[in-house]
Design a protein around this motif. Structure first.
Motif, short mmCIF file in Angstrom:
data_model
loop_
_atom_site.label_atom_id
_atom_site.label_comp_id
_atom_site.label_asym_id
_atom_site.label_seq_id
_atom_site.Cartn_x
_atom_site.Cartn_y
_atom_site.Cartn_z
N TYR A 115 0.86 -1.18 0.00
CA TYR A 115 0.00 0.00 0.00
C TYR A 115 0.90 1.22 0.00
N PRO A 116 0.43 2.35 -0.57
CA PRO A 116 1.22 3.58 -0.54
C PRO A 116 1.13 4.22 0.84
N PRO A 117 2.24 4.55 1.47
CA PRO A 117 2.22 5.12 2.83
C PRO A 117 1.35 6.38 2.95
N LYS A 118 1.41 7.26 1.94
CA LYS A 118 0.61 8.48 2.01
C LYS A 118 -0.88 8.15 1.98
N ALA A 119 -1.23 7.15 1.18
CA ALA A 119 -2.64 6.76 1.10
C ALA A 119 -3.13 6.26 2.45
N LEU A 120 -2.29 5.48 3.12
CA LEU A 120 -2.65 4.96 4.44
C LEU A 120 -2.91 6.11 5.41
N ARG A 121 -2.08 7.11 5.38
CA ARG A 121 -2.24 8.25 6.30
C ARG A 121 -3.51 9.03 6.00
N ARG A 122 -3.78 9.27 4.73
CA ARG A 122 -4.98 10.04 4.37
C ARG A 122 -6.25 9.27 4.70
N PHE A 123 -6.22 7.97 4.47
CA PHE A 123 -7.35 7.12 4.82
C PHE A 123 -7.59 7.20 6.33
N ALA A 124 -6.51 7.14 7.10
CA ALA A 124 -6.61 7.20 8.56
C ALA A 124 -7.14 8.55 9.02
N ASP A 125 -6.75 9.62 8.33
CA ASP A 125 -7.24 10.96 8.70
C ASP A 125 -8.76 11.04 8.55
N VAL A 126 -9.28 10.48 7.47
CA VAL A 126 -10.73 10.53 7.22
C VAL A 126 -11.47 9.75 8.30
N LEU A 127 -11.01 8.52 8.58
CA LEU A 127 -11.75 7.70 9.55
C LEU A 127 -11.61 8.24 10.97
N ALA A 128 -10.47 8.91 11.27
CA ALA A 128 -10.30 9.48 12.61
C ALA A 128 -11.36 10.53 12.88
N ARG A 129 -11.73 11.30 11.86
CA ARG A 129 -12.79 12.30 12.03
C ARG A 129 -14.15 11.63 12.20
N CYS A 130 -14.34 10.49 11.56
CA CYS A 130 -15.63 9.79 11.65
C CYS A 130 -15.91 9.24 13.04
N VAL A 131 -14.87 8.79 13.75
CA VAL A 131 -15.09 8.13 15.04
C VAL A 131 -14.85 9.05 16.22
N GLN A 132 -14.90 10.36 16.01
CA GLN A 132 -14.78 11.29 17.14
C GLN A 132 -15.95 11.10 18.09
N SER A 133 -15.70 11.28 19.36
CA SER A 133 -16.71 10.99 20.38
C SER A 133 -17.89 11.96 20.32
N ASP A 134 -17.66 13.20 19.93
CA ASP A 134 -18.73 14.19 19.85
C ASP A 134 -19.32 14.20 18.44
N PRO A 135 -20.62 13.89 18.28
CA PRO A 135 -21.23 13.84 16.94
C PRO A 135 -21.06 15.14 16.15
N GLU A 136 -21.04 16.28 16.83
CA GLU A 136 -20.95 17.56 16.14
C GLU A 136 -19.65 17.71 15.35
N PHE A 137 -18.61 17.04 15.80
CA PHE A 137 -17.31 17.18 15.16
C PHE A 137 -17.09 16.16 14.04
N ARG A 138 -18.03 15.25 13.88
CA ARG A 138 -17.89 14.27 12.79
C ARG A 138 -18.33 14.92 11.47
N PRO A 139 -17.71 14.54 10.36
CA PRO A 139 -18.12 15.10 9.07
C PRO A 139 -19.44 14.50 8.60
N SER A 140 -20.09 15.14 7.66
CA SER A 140 -21.26 14.54 7.02
C SER A 140 -20.76 13.47 6.05
N MET A 141 -21.65 12.59 5.61
CA MET A 141 -21.23 11.56 4.67
C MET A 141 -20.84 12.17 3.33
N SER A 142 -21.45 13.28 2.98
CA SER A 142 -21.05 13.96 1.75
C SER A 142 -19.59 14.43 1.85
N GLU A 143 -19.22 14.95 3.02
CA GLU A 143 -17.83 15.37 3.23
C GLU A 143 -16.88 14.18 3.21
#
Length: 692
Positions: free
Chosen positions: A631-659
């Motif tokens: 896997y490309p290392p940069k791709a792994l990091r960017r993928f992780a950045d997206v999912l990290a925002r999805c699993v934040q404990s406060d719903p208000e800070f999670r992105p919309s599915m469109s985002e």
């Protein structure tokens, strides 16, 4: 005899070979992103001989030395694709969104099939897919095409109700939906098509009135052979090329105030004659009768102590028996997205005095909406009806060996037929419904959900006590099975496939949240509900069943439940985003969402991984070992950045599915740009820095 050893090539030759390979890539004229998309399309159409010059990998369609049939370029970019009438079959692939400069795409009059790809060239001006065998609906991504002028998907096998997705298409002038199986009313967003000159919806199953067209600058309108009712707006009668035969129009003059053929007029007028005044009188009588009926219902509700009357409005747990998807109100509480299956007005809003009028008057729009919903709920569903005996035989009397999964509300079984067909039967507990009408209400809600990445409902059994839904069977099973239950001989999911699964599942959720009106919450997003088709494309299942998932702790299982869901009413739309993030975590790590065999600190995947998602060294160690580092290392990091925002404990800070969808797609786009910039670097540098 000793084997002769071949001398190693001198370093000069190795250097020359490297130089020539790099030079070849640098000399290639065509944008490599475009080349890859065309390669995938060629493979998806089974490498047809008609497409002279096309290749499965590589090539230079915009170069002077190659002639790819139907391809037109400007500089290094493909700008037009014309494949009309070539007898092509198969599908169009999944990378059309990479063709950033294509403005004209014509694949009309072929034998192409499957769903129209969800992601299409984003800058299209003309899209012509007329005369193929495409199924499903119109992809929601078309709603983002600001420059689109012509959309022709006529003469296919498209069906279902049109999504309300036409608000942002200011340049659309020609729309052809003819000879398909579309049903339901024309979308209200049609009224925003201010440049629409030609509209052809001939030979579908559209119903309801056509008010929404009354202010459009139409010059060519074909409404033939549908189920439209009501009166034709006077402005439309001036169109030179107007074809309206084969519908159920009301005859005579429209009643005063109903010049536009309103739903009220169409529901009263039917196909009969009579003067406008008579129609108006009838309308007034009907409204008066309805109001009296509502008052009587209120009195009966108040005086009756029978459990039957209360059960008409509520089930045993006190919940409304409405099977429309659940949405959030302003306060984040659940409410039904459609009118409940109960009397037209809540009895509590009617005065206790029988002779009094309702405290809150019913507005014309509210009344019209209720009549529309009443008609929709009784429309025939365009699905196959199965008998319980048929499904019983096909599942071996629902034998345990055919059980694919057991959920909180149903069992899922494999059904096999003598002709080779294999289907999936979702068998509900008979007590889940108070009667066939409840089940049919559920059917109407689910049957309207159409998206390439949503598992499509193909049939049902409505027999009392034998309520079942029937879906297509996907031989590759679920994502959970593929990630966690595969044996050593199974082929692991590659990085590219994992990214494609994430984008497809995110697109399905984006459609439910943003593409449906009103929005639909899923409430049961998990890897076992992401099915994989023959090409390992994701198909989200269990859509439209949110009503049954009151206790998400029970339905989702450990590892998935969002922090806000300490009580059933805590589940909101952003809770779906959290659950999707957990699915992404499994794609990244290959771990289960909860694993009791691990040490206590590692049992919950979210808790164990969250703190490490932004640590580059730790992230590499978290990646699924089945990927073997491919896997490309940069791709792994960017993928992780997206999912990290999805699993934040406060719903208000999670992105919309469109985002989320846009973030994943932008990662791919940025990757392509970095590849072009890196074109002149050494091979070792390019392999280290490449993405996705």
């Amino acid at each position: 005899m000793a084997r002769r050893r071949h001398p190693l090539p001198p370093p000069q030759l190795v250097g020359l070979a490297i130089f020539l390979s790099v030079a070849a890539a640098a000399v290639a004229k065509t944008d490599q992103h475009d080349v890859t998309a065309l390669n995938v399309m060629f493979d998806s159409m089974s490498k047809p001989s008609q497409l002279s010059g096309w290749k499965s990998s590589g090539g230079d369609p915009c170069g002077n030395d190659e002639d790819w049939k139907g391809i037109k370029c400007s500089g290094s970019s493909v700008i037009e694709i014309n494949l009309s009438g070539l007898g092509l079959s198969g599908s169009l692939g999944y990378q059309l969104s990479s063709l950033k400069s294509v403005t004209k795409f014509d694949a009309s009059n072929n034998n192409l099939n499957g769903d129209i790809p969800y992601q299409l060239p984003p800058k299209m001006v003309q899209l012509n897919l007329y005369g193929n065998s495409f199924t499903g609906g119109i992809p929601y991504s078309i709603s983002q095409m600001d420059d689109l002028e012509t959309l022709n998907v006529g003469k296919n096998h498209l069906n279902g109700q049109l999504t309300d997705m036409f608000s942002q298409l200011p340049k659309l002038s020609t729309l052809d939906l003819s000879f398909n199986g579309f049903s339901g009313s024309l979308p209200q967003s049609f009224q925003h098509l201010r440049n629409l000159k030609t509209l052809n919806v001939e030979s579908n199953q559209f119903s309801g009135h056509i008010d929404v067209l009354s202010k459009l600058p139409l010059e060519d309108l074909n409404l033939q052979n549908n189920k439209f009712t009501g009166w034709i707006p006077s402005k439309l009668k001036d169109i030179n090329n107007l074809q309206i035969g084969g519908n159920q129009w009301s005859s005579g003059s429209a009643p005063p105030g109903m010049e536009k053929g309103s739903a009220l007029g169409s529901s009263i007028g039917g196909g009969g004659g009579g003067s406008g005044i008579n129609g108006f009188i009838i309308a007034a009588i009907v409204i008066a009768v309805l109001l009296v009926a509502l008052i009587l219902l209120s009195v009966l509700k108040r005086n009756s102590s029978s459990p039957v009357s209360s059960h008409y409005l509520m089930d045993e747990s006190g919940h409304n028996r409405s099977f429309a998807p659940l949405v959030d109100d302003a306060g984040g509480h659940k409410q039904s997205s459609a009118i409940n299956m109960k009397p037209l007005e809540n009895p509590s809003s009617i005065s206790r005095t029988p002779s009094a009028v309702p405290r809150k008057s019913i507005s014309d729009n509210e009344f019209e909406n209720k009549l529309n919903y009443s008609r929709r709920s009784t429309d025939p569903i365009n699905l196959v009806t199965y008998s319980s005996s048929d499904l019983q035989a096909a599942t071996g009397n629902f034998h345990s060996s055919r059980l694919l999964g057991q959920g909180t509300i149903s069992g899922v079984y494999k059904a096999k037929y003598a002709d080779g067909r294999v289907l999936v039967v979702k068998k509900f507990d008979p007590l889940s419904f108070s009667g066939s009408s409840d089940f049919m209400d559920l059917m109407n809600s689910i049957s309207k959900l159409r998206h390439p990445n949503i598992s499509e409902l193909v049939g049902y059994c409505p027999e009392a006590g034998h309520y079942m839904l029937v879906y297509d069977y996907h031989i590759n099973g679920s994502l959970y099975d593929f990630l966690h239950l595969s044996d050593d001989y199974s082929k692991p999911l590659t990085w590219d496939t994992r990214v494609r699964i994430a984008i497809g599942t995110a697109s399905a959720l984006e459609y439910l949240h943003d593409g449906c009106s009103p929005s639909v919450i899923h409430k049961n997003i998990k890897a076992s509900n992401v099915l994989l088709d023959d090409d390992l494309n994701p198909r989200l299942t269990d859509c439209g069943l949110a009503y049954f998932y009151e206790d998400t702790n029970e339905s989702l299982g450990p590892g998935y439940n969002p922090p806000e869901c300490t009580r059933s009413a805590g589940y909101v739309m952003k809770s779906d985003v959290y659950c999707f993030g957990v699915v992404m975590l499994q794609l990244l790590t290959g771990r289960k969402p909860y694993d009791s065999s691990k040490s206590r600190t590692e049992q919950s995947l979210v808790k164990f991984v969250t703190s490490q998602l932004h640590d580059i060294d730790a992230l590499g160690a978290l990646a699924d070992p089945a990927l073997r580092g491919l896997y490309p290392p940069k791709a792994l990091r960017r993928f992780a950045d997206v999912l990290a925002r999805c699993v934040q404990s406060d719903p208000e800070f999670r992105p919309s599915m469109s985002e989320v969808v846009q973030s994943l797609l932008q990662c791919i786009q940025r990757t392509t740009s970095s590849r072009r910039i890196a074109g002149h670097r050494s091979i070792s540098q390019r392999s280290e820095d490449s993405d996705w």
